[in-house]
Structure formats: structure tokens, C-alpha cells
Write a protein that holds these residues in place. Structure first.
Motif, mmCIF file in Angstrom:
data_model
loop_
_atom_site.group_PDB
_atom_site.id
_atom_site.type_symbol
_atom_site.label_atom_id
_atom_site.label_comp_id
_atom_site.label_asym_id
_atom_site.label_seq_id
_atom_site.Cartn_x
_atom_site.Cartn_y
_atom_site.Cartn_z
ATOM 1 N N GLU A 1 -80.977 -13.717 59.047
ATOM 2 C CA GLU A 1 -81.245 -13.640 60.169
ATOM 3 C C GLU A 1 -82.708 -14.074 60.570
ATOM 4 O OE1 GLU A 1 -79.617 -10.823 63.118
ATOM 5 O OE2 GLU A 1 -80.655 -11.578 64.677
ATOM 6 N N SER A 2 -82.990 -14.942 61.339
ATOM 7 C CA SER A 2 -84.317 -15.279 61.835
ATOM 8 C C SER A 2 -84.264 -15.517 63.083
ATOM 9 C CB SER A 2 -84.633 -16.640 61.060
ATOM 10 O OG SER A 2 -85.787 -17.044 61.576
ATOM 11 N N VAL A 3 -84.961 -14.793 64.237
ATOM 12 C CA VAL A 3 -85.302 -15.172 65.485
ATOM 13 C C VAL A 3 -85.789 -16.352 65.574
ATOM 14 C CG1 VAL A 3 -86.265 -14.336 67.640
ATOM 15 C CG2 VAL A 3 -85.106 -12.597 65.873
ATOM 16 N N ASP A 4 -87.176 -16.307 64.832
ATOM 17 C CA ASP A 4 -88.043 -17.877 64.918
ATOM 18 C C ASP A 4 -87.020 -18.922 64.549
ATOM 19 O OD1 ASP A 4 -89.970 -15.996 65.090
ATOM 20 O OD2 ASP A 4 -90.731 -16.108 63.220
ATOM 21 N N LEU A 5 -86.080 -18.888 63.648
ATOM 22 C CA LEU A 5 -85.532 -20.195 63.525
ATOM 23 C C LEU A 5 -84.018 -20.173 64.104
ATOM 24 C CD1 LEU A 5 -85.703 -19.862 59.570
ATOM 25 C CD2 LEU A 5 -86.823 -21.737 61.237
ATOM 26 N N LYS A 6 -83.700 -19.085 64.794
ATOM 27 C CA LYS A 6 -82.642 -19.143 65.672
ATOM 28 C C LYS A 6 -81.340 -19.267 64.868
ATOM 29 C CE LYS A 6 -84.515 -20.579 69.982
ATOM 30 N NZ LYS A 6 -85.915 -21.135 69.344
ATOM 31 N N ARG A 7 -81.251 -18.626 63.791
ATOM 32 C CA ARG A 7 -79.984 -18.636 62.791
ATOM 33 C C ARG A 7 -79.652 -17.176 62.526
ATOM 34 N NH1 ARG A 7 -80.800 -22.936 64.014
ATOM 35 N NH2 ARG A 7 -80.603 -24.806 62.741
ATOM 36 N N GLU A 8 -78.333 -17.021 62.090
ATOM 37 C CA GLU A 8 -77.792 -15.782 61.844
ATOM 38 C C GLU A 8 -76.167 -16.037 61.110
ATOM 39 O OE1 GLU A 8 -77.342 -11.716 64.708
ATOM 40 O OE2 GLU A 8 -76.759 -13.662 65.622
ATOM 41 N N LYS A 9 -76.459 -15.567 59.748
ATOM 42 C CA LYS A 9 -75.147 -15.908 59.216
ATOM 43 C C LYS A 9 -74.856 -14.745 58.336
ATOM 44 C CE LYS A 9 -72.755 -20.017 57.948
ATOM 45 N NZ LYS A 9 -72.952 -21.631 57.561
ATOM 46 N N ILE A 10 -73.709 -14.291 58.080
ATOM 47 C CA ILE A 10 -73.329 -13.294 57.049
ATOM 48 C C ILE A 10 -73.096 -13.664 55.936
ATOM 49 C CG2 ILE A 10 -71.467 -11.716 56.516
ATOM 50 C CD1 ILE A 10 -71.333 -10.595 59.433
ATOM 51 N N VAL A 11 -73.332 -13.038 54.845
ATOM 52 C CA VAL A 11 -73.185 -13.346 53.417
ATOM 53 C C VAL A 11 -72.589 -12.333 52.881
ATOM 54 C CG1 VAL A 11 -74.196 -14.577 51.195
ATOM 55 C CG2 VAL A 11 -75.556 -14.260 53.521
ATOM 56 N N MET A 12 -71.291 -12.614 52.357
ATOM 57 C CA MET A 12 -70.595 -11.521 51.557
ATOM 58 C C MET A 12 -71.011 -11.019 50.237
ATOM 59 S SD MET A 12 -68.608 -10.675 54.184
ATOM 60 C CE MET A 12 -67.326 -9.673 53.501
ATOM 61 N N PRO A 13 -70.735 -9.939 49.952
ATOM 62 C CA PRO A 13 -71.069 -9.572 48.411
ATOM 63 C C PRO A 13 -70.726 -10.728 47.265
ATOM 64 C CG PRO A 13 -70.214 -7.609 49.582
ATOM 65 C CD PRO A 13 -69.991 -9.043 50.387
ATOM 66 N N GLY A 14 -71.634 -11.292 46.634
ATOM 67 C CA GLY A 14 -71.522 -12.145 45.573
ATOM 68 C C GLY A 14 -71.166 -13.552 46.290
ATOM 69 N N GLY A 15 -71.178 -13.474 47.548
ATOM 70 C CA GLY A 15 -71.022 -14.861 48.143
ATOM 71 C C GLY A 15 -72.458 -15.846 48.357
ATOM 72 N N GLN A 16 -72.077 -16.816 48.797
ATOM 73 C CA GLN A 16 -73.171 -17.877 49.327
ATOM 74 C C GLN A 16 -72.636 -18.571 50.669
ATOM 75 O OE1 GLN A 16 -73.494 -21.384 46.454
ATOM 76 N NE2 GLN A 16 -75.235 -19.972 45.561
ATOM 77 N N ILE A 17 -73.627 -18.943 51.351
ATOM 78 C CA ILE A 17 -73.990 -19.461 52.613
ATOM 79 C C ILE A 17 -74.830 -20.576 52.600
ATOM 80 C CG2 ILE A 17 -73.043 -17.695 54.099
ATOM 81 C CD1 ILE A 17 -75.996 -17.870 55.112
ATOM 82 N N SER A 18 -74.643 -21.719 53.196
ATOM 83 C CA SER A 18 -75.610 -22.617 53.498
ATOM 84 C C SER A 18 -75.999 -22.804 55.296
ATOM 85 C CB SER A 18 -74.976 -23.990 53.318
ATOM 86 O OG SER A 18 -74.632 -24.216 52.169
ATOM 87 N N VAL A 19 -77.391 -22.866 55.147
ATOM 88 C CA VAL A 19 -77.963 -22.913 56.640
ATOM 89 C C VAL A 19 -78.666 -24.165 56.684
ATOM 90 C CG1 VAL A 19 -79.379 -21.571 58.270
ATOM 91 C CG2 VAL A 19 -78.069 -20.316 56.616
ATOM 92 N N TYR A 20 -78.392 -24.964 57.836
ATOM 93 C CA TYR A 20 -79.337 -26.246 57.945
ATOM 94 C C TYR A 20 -80.389 -26.025 58.953
ATOM 95 C CZ TYR A 20 -75.298 -28.506 55.499
ATOM 96 O OH TYR A 20 -74.382 -28.569 54.564
ATOM 97 N N ILE A 21 -81.448 -26.423 58.374
ATOM 98 C CA ILE A 21 -82.742 -25.868 59.231
ATOM 99 C C ILE A 21 -83.410 -27.067 59.456
ATOM 100 C CG2 ILE A 21 -84.704 -24.539 59.323
ATOM 101 C CD1 ILE A 21 -83.279 -22.413 57.594
ATOM 102 N N GLY A 22 -84.252 -27.280 60.593
ATOM 103 C CA GLY A 22 -85.327 -27.848 60.582
ATOM 104 C C GLY A 22 -84.786 -29.528 61.325
ATOM 105 N N PRO A 23 -86.037 -30.444 61.532
ATOM 106 C CA PRO A 23 -87.229 -30.562 60.820
ATOM 107 C C PRO A 23 -87.894 -29.320 61.610
ATOM 108 C CG PRO A 23 -86.508 -32.444 61.937
ATOM 109 C CD PRO A 23 -85.371 -31.626 62.279
ATOM 110 N N LEU A 24 -88.851 -28.901 60.953
ATOM 111 C CA LEU A 24 -89.768 -27.917 61.500
ATOM 112 C C LEU A 24 -91.104 -28.130 61.633
ATOM 113 C CD1 LEU A 24 -88.877 -24.741 59.478
ATOM 114 C CD2 LEU A 24 -88.199 -25.086 61.503
#
Ligand SMILES: [Cu+2]
Length: 117
Positions: free
Chosen positions: A71-94
Motif C-alpha cells: 500500500e502507498s498513499v503517495d502512489l495511490k496503490r493498494e494490492k493484496i499479496v497472498m503468502p508465497g504469491g506475487q503481484i504486479s503493480v504499474y506505477i508512474g511516470p513519477l
């Protein structure tokens, strides 16, 4: 009858071309990729340097046995990652600067920042 058909075909043509070229997945695959992990409820690394002015993909891996939330308030992102799992978050351009992020479920330890430069 033939007129509406052909105008529909004209309108669909660009969509079909995009689907055929797979333009969205290709663009995503071309993005620079950065890795972030959560382990023992701490981010690794706790400070991640990324280029400013570029869209990028952040891959977040959870090495803990419990769920975490990137989670990031600055980046306005919030995404759950399960145990042993992986997620992708697209960010920017910053813009150049420092952006805080944290693990919402373990905020006492899971604190980090992204430095765009
Ligand atoms: Cu949250």
C-alpha cells in the motif's frame, strides 16, 4: 442493410487490429521491471530506486506465510499479496522524489520508500 454492416466493420477494424497486434500486453512487457519482496514483515529492499519520468512495473513477492498488502498513499496503490504469491503493480511516470509505501497488515515493520530519480 449493407450500409450499417460496413460502418460497423469500419468501427471494429481498429479494435480488431489492436487485438491482433496484442498491443496492450506488448507494451506491458516492454516496461522496465523492479522487484520488491516482503520477508519477516519487512520490505526488501526498504529503499528502491527507480527512474523518474518512466512508467514501470513493480513485482511484489510475499515470502511470508501470511497475507500482506502493498500500500502507498503517495502512489495511490493498494494490492493484496497472498503468502508465497506475487503481484504486479504499474506505477508512474513519477516526478523525481520520495514516495512512501508500507505493508498494510504489518505497518510497525513493513515500511519502505521508492526514490524516483
Ligand atoms: Cu490497505
Amino acid at each position: 442493410m449493407s450500409r450499417p454492416m460496413s460502418s460497423l466493420r469500419r468501427r471494429l477494424a481498429p479494435v480488431l487490429l489492436m487485438l491482433a497486434a496484442g498491443s496492450a500486453p506488448v507494451l506491458a512487457a516492454d516496461l522496465p521491471e523492479f522487484q520488491l519482496a516482503i520477508e519477516h514483515h519487512r520490505w526488501q529492499p526498504e529503499e528502491l530506486r527507480v527512474p523518474a519520468g518512466v512508467k514501470f512495473k513493480l513485482v511484489v513477492t510475499n515470502r511470508d506465510g501470511t497475507p500482506e498488502e502493498f500500500e502507498s498513499v503517495d502512489l495511490k496503490r493498494e494490492k493484496i499479496v497472498m503468502p508465497g504469491g506475487q503481484i504486479s503493480v504499474y506505477i508512474g511516470p513519477l516526478e523525481a522524489g520520495s514516495y512512501r509505501f508500507f505493508g498494510d497488515f504489518h505497518q510497525d515493520t513493513a515500511q519502505g520508500r521508492l526514490i524516483a530519480e
